[in-house]
Design an enzyme around this catalytic site. Structure first.
Site, PDB file in Angstrom:
ATOM      1  N   ASP A  65       0.980  -0.918   0.217  1.00  0.00           N
ATOM      2  CA  ASP A  65       0.180  -0.057  -0.029  1.00  0.00           C
ATOM      3  C   ASP A  65       0.947   1.114  -0.093  1.00  0.00           C
ATOM      4  O   ASP A  65       1.375   1.478   0.802  1.00  0.00           O
ATOM      5  CB  ASP A  65      -0.844  -0.076   1.215  1.00  0.00           C
ATOM      6  CG  ASP A  65      -1.939   1.187   1.224  1.00  0.00           C
ATOM      7  OD1 ASP A  65      -1.483   2.167   0.548  1.00  0.00           O
ATOM      8  OD2 ASP A  65      -2.626   1.202   1.966  1.00  0.00           O
ATOM      9  N   VAL A  66       0.813   1.850  -1.011  1.00  0.00           N
ATOM     10  CA  VAL A  66       1.802   3.072  -1.237  1.00  0.00           C
ATOM     11  C   VAL A  66       1.656   4.185  -0.276  1.00  0.00           C
ATOM     12  O   VAL A  66       2.592   4.946  -0.116  1.00  0.00           O
ATOM     13  CB  VAL A  66       1.889   3.607  -2.598  1.00  0.00           C
ATOM     14  CG1 VAL A  66       2.577   2.747  -3.639  1.00  0.00           C
ATOM     15  CG2 VAL A  66       0.266   3.869  -3.000  1.00  0.00           C
ATOM     16  N   ASN A  92       3.792   5.792  -9.466  1.00  0.00           N
ATOM     17  CA  ASN A  92       2.552   5.550 -10.446  1.00  0.00           C
ATOM     18  C   ASN A  92       1.469   5.474  -9.837  1.00  0.00           C
ATOM     19  O   ASN A  92       0.377   5.796 -10.359  1.00  0.00           O
ATOM     20  CB  ASN A  92       3.012   4.449 -11.434  1.00  0.00           C
ATOM     21  CG  ASN A  92       1.742   4.157 -12.352  1.00  0.00           C
ATOM     22  OD1 ASN A  92       1.432   4.861 -13.466  1.00  0.00           O
ATOM     23  ND2 ASN A  92       1.107   3.347 -12.107  1.00  0.00           N
ATOM     24  N   TYR A 157      -8.617  15.164  -6.925  1.00  0.00           N
ATOM     25  CA  TYR A 157      -7.470  14.505  -7.808  1.00  0.00           C
ATOM     26  C   TYR A 157      -6.688  15.330  -8.377  1.00  0.00           C
ATOM     27  O   TYR A 157      -5.579  15.301  -8.282  1.00  0.00           O
ATOM     28  CB  TYR A 157      -8.285  13.546  -8.901  1.00  0.00           C
ATOM     29  CG  TYR A 157      -7.412  13.022  -9.773  1.00  0.00           C
ATOM     30  CD1 TYR A 157      -6.708  11.628  -9.541  1.00  0.00           C
ATOM     31  CD2 TYR A 157      -7.097  13.434 -10.931  1.00  0.00           C
ATOM     32  CE1 TYR A 157      -6.029  10.911 -10.398  1.00  0.00           C
ATOM     33  CE2 TYR A 157      -6.340  12.803 -12.056  1.00  0.00           C
ATOM     34  CZ  TYR A 157      -5.717  11.641 -11.723  1.00  0.00           C
ATOM     35  OH  TYR A 157      -4.922  10.918 -12.624  1.00  0.00           O
TER      36      TYR A 157
HETATM   37  N1  NAD Z   1      -6.115   6.905 -16.854  1.00  0.00           N
HETATM   38  C1  NAD Z   1      -5.961   8.017 -17.134  1.00  0.00           C
HETATM   39  O1  NAD Z   1      -6.822   8.653 -17.745  1.00  0.00           O
HETATM   40  C2  NAD Z   1      -4.954   9.195 -16.387  1.00  0.00           C
HETATM   41  C3  NAD Z   1      -4.589  10.380 -16.851  1.00  0.00           C
HETATM   42  C4  NAD Z   1      -3.494  10.848 -16.299  1.00  0.00           C
HETATM   43  C5  NAD Z   1      -2.889  10.355 -15.326  1.00  0.00           C
HETATM   44  N2  NAD Z   1      -3.121   9.196 -14.884  1.00  0.00           N
HETATM   45  C6  NAD Z   1      -2.222   8.640 -13.669  1.00  0.00           C
HETATM   46  O2  NAD Z   1      -1.408   7.433 -14.254  1.00  0.00           O
HETATM   47  C7  NAD Z   1      -1.207   6.791 -13.287  1.00  0.00           C
HETATM   48  C8  NAD Z   1      -1.686   5.051 -13.607  1.00  0.00           C
HETATM   49  O3  NAD Z   1      -2.878   5.282 -13.734  1.00  0.00           O
HETATM   50  P1  NAD Z   1      -3.838   4.244 -14.424  1.00  0.00           P
HETATM   51  O4  NAD Z   1      -4.872   4.811 -15.446  1.00  0.00           O
HETATM   52  O5  NAD Z   1      -2.944   3.059 -15.015  1.00  0.00           O
HETATM   53  O6  NAD Z   1      -4.706   3.609 -13.435  1.00  0.00           O
HETATM   54  P2  NAD Z   1      -5.270   2.240 -12.977  1.00  0.00           P
HETATM   55  O7  NAD Z   1      -6.465   2.300 -11.882  1.00  0.00           O
HETATM   56  O8  NAD Z   1      -5.728   1.443 -14.292  1.00  0.00           O
HETATM   57  O9  NAD Z   1      -3.881   1.435 -12.203  1.00  0.00           O
HETATM   58  C9  NAD Z   1      -3.534   1.936 -10.919  1.00  0.00           C
HETATM   59  C10 NAD Z   1      -2.981   0.992 -10.146  1.00  0.00           C
HETATM   60  O10 NAD Z   1      -2.634   1.438  -8.828  1.00  0.00           O
HETATM   61  C11 NAD Z   1      -2.946   0.791  -7.772  1.00  0.00           C
HETATM   62  N3  NAD Z   1      -3.194   1.422  -6.612  1.00  0.00           N
HETATM   63  C12 NAD Z   1      -4.358   1.889  -6.034  1.00  0.00           C
HETATM   64  N4  NAD Z   1      -4.404   2.152  -4.935  1.00  0.00           N
HETATM   65  C13 NAD Z   1      -3.067   1.779  -4.432  1.00  0.00           C
HETATM   66  C14 NAD Z   1      -2.493   1.685  -3.079  1.00  0.00           C
HETATM   67  N5  NAD Z   1      -2.809   2.566  -1.984  1.00  0.00           N
HETATM   68  N6  NAD Z   1      -1.376   1.071  -3.046  1.00  0.00           N
HETATM   69  C15 NAD Z   1      -0.786   0.594  -4.055  1.00  0.00           C
HETATM   70  N7  NAD Z   1      -1.291   0.658  -5.397  1.00  0.00           N
HETATM   71  C16 NAD Z   1      -2.581   1.075  -5.420  1.00  0.00           C
HETATM   72  C17 NAD Z   1      -4.415  -0.245  -8.421  1.00  0.00           C
HETATM   73  O11 NAD Z   1      -4.600  -1.254  -7.540  1.00  0.00           O
HETATM   74  C18 NAD Z   1      -3.959  -0.075  -9.743  1.00  0.00           C
HETATM   75  O12 NAD Z   1      -3.443  -1.399 -10.042  1.00  0.00           O
HETATM   76  C19 NAD Z   1      -1.801   7.334 -11.945  1.00  0.00           C
HETATM   77  O13 NAD Z   1      -0.743   7.940 -11.301  1.00  0.00           O
HETATM   78  C20 NAD Z   1      -2.839   8.293 -12.600  1.00  0.00           C
HETATM   79  O14 NAD Z   1      -3.263   9.106 -11.670  1.00  0.00           O
HETATM   80  C21 NAD Z   1      -4.058   8.225 -15.476  1.00  0.00           C
END
Ligand code: NAD
Length: 263
Positions: A65-66, A92, A157
């Site tokens: 858990d980050v 990430n 967010y």
């Molecule tokens: N998807 C988008 O449109 C988008 C746009 C801009 C930025 N981002 C950023 O890119 C990054 C990746 O996003 P994504 O779209 O792959 O998201 P996702 O939800 O598909 O994956 C995120 C992962 O983080 C894990 N996670 C959540 N809470 C956690 C915790 N407390 N400890 C450890 N792991 C945890 C989840 O289990 C999941 O596997 C994030 O930082 C997100 O904010 C995403």
């Protein structure tokens, strides 16, 4: 396949799916040993697939858990014991919630700040001493276009991602002044085709809300691989003089004036 990350060791948080999984796969293909972490154990499978493609012992998965401080201390100790080094930290992991300033409550705000922002402080704080022991470390913090633009329906967010940007700048200058050869940069993607964005879209649709009204009409949606390639560049020595940068991966979304005619 070229080995742009030969002999480097990388930690990638939130690596069970989406961008984190794509990052881990690409960094491994380019020669890095990758430590995948996530609160969900699905990352075990991602790591196993990497080992099948890139060779045994390329990837390990650690449940984490980050937002837990002790978990970071334990993770860094485990990495130091197994590999004796750390070169790349990709902060990430994050969560996304659809809520405006009037919809959000304080506990919802705190939860998002804890997972999206506190985690980046904790990870950077814990990893920096080990990164400094090497000959050029790279911290890559996943921010968002929402750190740059107002996002009325994603209030906590967007604030969490703007804080990540502020933290990154201060760490970059700290490292530059200390001459420790560690760099710290943010990536700012716009919408990416991952479970995170799909889940929010489905949630809105289920509540009968018009997704387009609440987000924006976009002329493209980014793939996780496009973001992972930016991570690869920042992780490699090819970006050795890039420190403190905010790199948009957004097809100019954050610099496009509204209602700009096409010609
Ligand atoms: N998807 C988008 O449109 C988008 C746009 C801009 C930025 N981002 C950023 O890119 C990054 C990746 O996003 P994504 O779209 O792959 O998201 P996702 O939800 O598909 O994956 C995120 C992962 O983080 C894990 N996670 C959540 N809470 C956690 C915790 N407390 N400890 C450890 N792991 C945890 C989840 O289990 C999941 O596997 C994030 O930082 C997100 O904010 C995403």
């Amino acid at each position: 396949m070229s080995q742009r990350l030969q002999d480097k060791v990388a930690i990638i948080t939130g690596a069970s799916r989406g961008v984190g999984a794509a990052n881990a796969q690409l960094l491994a293909k380019h020669g890095a040993k990758v430590v995948l972490t996530d609160i969900s154990a699905e990352g075990e499978k991602v790591a196993a697939d990497i080992n099948q493609t890139c060779g045994l012992d390329t990837a390990i998965f650690v449940k984490q858990d980050v937002s837990d401080e002790q978990g970071w201390t334990d993770l860094i100790a485990q990495v130091e014991q197994k590999y004796g080094r750390l070169d790349i930290l990709v902060n990430n992991a994050a969560i996304l919630k659809h809520a405006s300033i009037t919809d959000e409550d304080y506990s919802g705000w705190q939860k998002i700040m804890k997972i999206n922002t506190d985690s980046v402080f904790l990870g950077t704080h814990a990893a920096l001493p080990l990164l400094e022991k090497g000959n050029g470390g790279s911290i890559i913090n996943m921010s968002s276009s929402s750190a740059i633009m107002g996002m009325p329906h994603f209030v906590a967010y967007s604030a969490s991602k703007a804080a990540v940007r502020g933290l990154t700048q201060s760490v970059a200058v700290y490292c530059s002044q200390k001459q420790n050869k560690v760099r710290c940069n943010t990536i700012h993607p716009d919408a990416i085709a991952t479970p995170m964005s799909m889940e929010v879209g489905m949630d809105l649709a289920q509540k009968g809300k018009n997704v387009a009204d609440r987000t924006r009409v976009m002329n493209f949606i980014c793939t996780p691989d496009a973001v992972a390639n930016t991570v690869l560049f920042l992780a490699s020595d090819e970006s050795s003089h890039i420190n403190g940068a905010a790199i948009p991966v957004d097809n100019a979304a954050t610099i496009t004036p509204p209602y700009l005619p096409n010609s």
